[in-house]
Motif scaffolding. Sequence first.
Motif, PDB file in Angstrom:
ATOM      1  N   LEU A  75    -127.098 -35.394 -53.080  1.00  0.00           N
ATOM      2  CA  LEU A  75    -125.975 -34.703 -52.459  1.00  0.00           C
ATOM      3  C   LEU A  75    -125.865 -34.994 -50.970  1.00  0.00           C
ATOM      4  O   LEU A  75    -124.806 -34.807 -50.376  1.00  0.00           O
ATOM      5  CB  LEU A  75    -126.100 -33.185 -52.682  1.00  0.00           C
ATOM      6  N   GLY A  76    -126.968 -35.440 -50.371  1.00  0.00           N
ATOM      7  CA  GLY A  76    -126.950 -35.737 -48.940  1.00  0.00           C
ATOM      8  C   GLY A  76    -126.901 -34.490 -48.080  1.00  0.00           C
ATOM      9  O   GLY A  76    -126.312 -34.487 -47.009  1.00  0.00           O
ATOM     10  N   GLN A  91    -120.892 -30.381 -47.097  1.00  0.00           N
ATOM     11  CA  GLN A  91    -120.195 -31.668 -47.069  1.00  0.00           C
ATOM     12  C   GLN A  91    -120.931 -32.630 -47.993  1.00  0.00           C
ATOM     13  O   GLN A  91    -122.108 -32.906 -47.795  1.00  0.00           O
ATOM     14  CB  GLN A  91    -120.179 -32.237 -45.645  1.00  0.00           C
ATOM     15  N   ILE A  92    -120.241 -33.114 -49.008  1.00  0.00           N
ATOM     16  CA  ILE A  92    -120.792 -34.094 -49.935  1.00  0.00           C
ATOM     17  C   ILE A  92    -119.804 -35.252 -49.999  1.00  0.00           C
ATOM     18  O   ILE A  92    -118.632 -35.041 -50.319  1.00  0.00           O
ATOM     19  CB  ILE A  92    -121.022 -33.497 -51.334  1.00  0.00           C
ATOM     20  N   ALA A  93    -120.274 -36.437 -49.682  1.00  0.00           N
ATOM     21  CA  ALA A  93    -119.423 -37.637 -49.672  1.00  0.00           C
ATOM     22  C   ALA A  93    -118.171 -37.419 -48.825  1.00  0.00           C
ATOM     23  O   ALA A  93    -117.079 -37.851 -49.182  1.00  0.00           O
ATOM     24  CB  ALA A  93    -119.063 -38.052 -51.099  1.00  0.00           C
ATOM     25  N   THR A 121    -117.970 -40.824 -58.408  1.00  0.00           N
ATOM     26  CA  THR A 121    -119.058 -41.312 -57.563  1.00  0.00           C
ATOM     27  C   THR A 121    -120.250 -40.372 -57.620  1.00  0.00           C
ATOM     28  O   THR A 121    -121.398 -40.810 -57.764  1.00  0.00           O
ATOM     29  CB  THR A 121    -118.576 -41.465 -56.105  1.00  0.00           C
ATOM     30  N   LEU A 122    -119.997 -39.074 -57.519  1.00  0.00           N
ATOM     31  CA  LEU A 122    -121.077 -38.097 -57.557  1.00  0.00           C
ATOM     32  C   LEU A 122    -121.751 -38.072 -58.926  1.00  0.00           C
ATOM     33  O   LEU A 122    -122.980 -38.051 -59.019  1.00  0.00           O
ATOM     34  CB  LEU A 122    -120.567 -36.709 -57.176  1.00  0.00           C
ATOM     35  N   LEU A 123    -120.965 -38.111 -59.969  1.00  0.00           N
ATOM     36  CA  LEU A 123    -121.539 -38.111 -61.315  1.00  0.00           C
ATOM     37  C   LEU A 123    -122.421 -39.339 -61.519  1.00  0.00           C
ATOM     38  O   LEU A 123    -123.521 -39.241 -62.066  1.00  0.00           O
ATOM     39  CB  LEU A 123    -120.449 -38.062 -62.383  1.00  0.00           C
ATOM     40  N   SER A 124    -121.971 -40.468 -61.051  1.00  0.00           N
ATOM     41  CA  SER A 124    -122.767 -41.693 -61.163  1.00  0.00           C
ATOM     42  C   SER A 124    -124.094 -41.541 -60.426  1.00  0.00           C
ATOM     43  O   SER A 124    -125.153 -41.893 -60.948  1.00  0.00           O
ATOM     44  CB  SER A 124    -121.980 -42.874 -60.608  1.00  0.00           C
ATOM     45  N   SER A 125    -124.050 -40.987 -59.220  1.00  0.00           N
ATOM     46  CA  SER A 125    -125.282 -40.782 -58.446  1.00  0.00           C
ATOM     47  C   SER A 125    -126.205 -39.780 -59.123  1.00  0.00           C
ATOM     48  O   SER A 125    -127.415 -39.978 -59.178  1.00  0.00           O
ATOM     49  CB  SER A 125    -124.957 -40.300 -57.035  1.00  0.00           C
TER      50      SER A 125
END
Length: 173
Positions: A75-76, A91-93, A121-125
Motif C-alpha cells: 500500500l505504500g 494516500q495509495i498510488a 494496479t492495486l489488485l495486481s500488487s
Amino acid sequence: TVFVTATGRTIDLAAVYALPESLLITVSPGMAQQLYDWMDRYIFFSDKVTLTNESDQTFMFTVLGRDLDALKKVLGIENIPTAAFSHQISQIAGEECLVTANSDVSTPGYTIIGPRSIAETLLSSLTQDVAQAGTAQQWEQLRITEGRPMPGQELTDDENPLEAGLWHSISFE
C-alpha cells in the motif's frame, strides 16, 4: 449496523465509516440501489443530507490475515489501523483510499476502499506480494462458516436482527 423495515425486519447488514465530511456506508452486493432508495424516502427537503451511490466509481478489496509488514509495503503507507473497525484515509498510488481494520467476517483482516482508477494496479500488487485472490465460491463458504448473513439468504423479512443473531450490530439507545 443493520437496516430494518418499518416493522423491524432485516434488510441488510452494513458497515458505516465516519469520515471528516461524510459517512461511507458499505452494503452487501446488490443492495446499494435498494438501500439508497430506502434512505432517500426519509430525507426531507430541509435536511442537510445528500445521498450518493459511489458503487460504480469505487473498488473494495478485503485482505484476510494480519501480515501488516507486507500490506504496508504494497500500500505504500506507514500506519495501518489495527483496532477492530478502526479506519483511516491514506494516500495509495496517489489517490485517497479508506483503509479499515475490518474484514466483514470474524477472520482478522483489512478492507481497502478507493477509486476504481487504481483498482487493477492495486489488485495486481496485492495478489503478487501479499494475498491470493479468492473465488466467489470460497467467499460463500467462508461467510457461511463464519456466520456472516446475506440479504435474501439468511437475512429476510421473516426475522428481525435479534433473531438473526445480530445483537452486536444494533443499539437500543
